[in-house]
Design an enzyme around this catalytic site. Sequence first.
Site, short mmCIF file in Angstrom:
data_model
loop_
_atom_site.label_atom_id
_atom_site.label_comp_id
_atom_site.label_asym_id
_atom_site.label_seq_id
_atom_site.Cartn_x
_atom_site.Cartn_y
_atom_site.Cartn_z
N LYS A 40 -5.91 8.90 -16.67
CA LYS A 40 -5.94 7.45 -16.81
C LYS A 40 -4.95 6.80 -15.87
CE LYS A 40 -7.87 6.80 -21.41
NZ LYS A 40 -7.70 6.18 -22.74
N LYS A 45 -20.85 14.74 -19.18
CA LYS A 45 -21.04 14.17 -20.52
C LYS A 45 -21.54 12.72 -20.40
CE LYS A 45 -17.68 12.70 -23.96
NZ LYS A 45 -16.34 12.79 -24.49
N LYS A 64 -19.92 5.89 -21.63
CA LYS A 64 -20.15 4.46 -21.40
C LYS A 64 -19.30 3.93 -20.25
CE LYS A 64 -17.17 3.42 -25.32
NZ LYS A 64 -17.21 3.41 -26.76
#
Length: 332
Positions: free
Chosen positions: A114, A196, A199
């Site tokens: 992140k 995977k 969203k």
Amino acid sequence: MEEKKIIFSGIQPTGVFTLGNYLGAVRNWGKLQEDYRSIFCVVDLHALTVRQVPKDLRHQTYQAYALLLACGIDPEKALVFVQSHVAGHAELSWILNNYTYFGELSRMTQFKDKSSKHEDNINAGLFDYPVLMAADILLYQTDLVPIGADQKQHLELARDIANRFNNAYSPTFVVPDGYFSKSGARVKSLQEPTKKMSKSDTNEKSYILLLDPPNVIRKKIRSAVTDSDAKVAYDPENKAGVSNLMEIYQAITGDSFEEIEGKFEGQGYGVFKDAVADVIIGELEPIQKRYEELMNDKKGLEAIMKEHAEMANRMAIRTLRKVKKKIGLVQV
Ligand code: TRP
């Protein structure tokens, strides 16, 4: 007295859940509430670690909450609440910070990921994210935590913190285990079926959202990547795209892969894809309907939120009192 184990899981209010979130996690949470003392939390404080637009965060929090209920979590059976409604999460998190090392947090792969994605905003909250997650879990004396592989390292840290605290004082926290369900499907991206379904993917065609209308679902499934041998067969290595669609079909209908292969033998991918779209649409229709009803009654939704926050708060306070006593904080 019933001795059900306590299960706790959290989900961030960062947008509509995908079909992957649903088939892999949320749908199964609805089943757990029968056998466990189940606690589900919309973790809005975690969402703050990356910059949010306030009105979107507000909407998404209602949305995530309504979606959990629409997906089958029953407020009569499970505890469902919003993290920031229970002050103990932030409070315990501060206390646990003092039992967590800088080195440990620096090694968290999600933090490294992140921070490379948000280079302009590597804030202290992002670094501290796993400690807040540990507080979520430990506050409720959780036995089991249903999580995906990406959260294993965070759970491991929560266990380390719990053990460290218990050893420094005396047994205070239950040391939680991961709960990895056998029935959770691992739904992959429709465009890159080795990844995977997520969203946060930039390609909208790679995922199906629980609130996608039927025509959008059909379009996305029709454009899903397959291969050129036109045979519906389960082979995740060589036929990742078709296998992913079979996985989805299987998760919804309960048919085995052999049954699916038999059913679509000699038929092209077009027919199969339409069938996959049909079962998804059929599965999501009642969820979408229930979601609309819940969102059209914000007052009703808020009443459930409030009641559940109060119940959660009562549980949280019990743990916090113990913790404060052990570490020497004066309570009056
Ligand atoms: N970090 C989790 C995720 O991104 C969400 C989460 C927050 C969570 N607190 C939790 C999951 C406690 C399980 C238990 O998926």
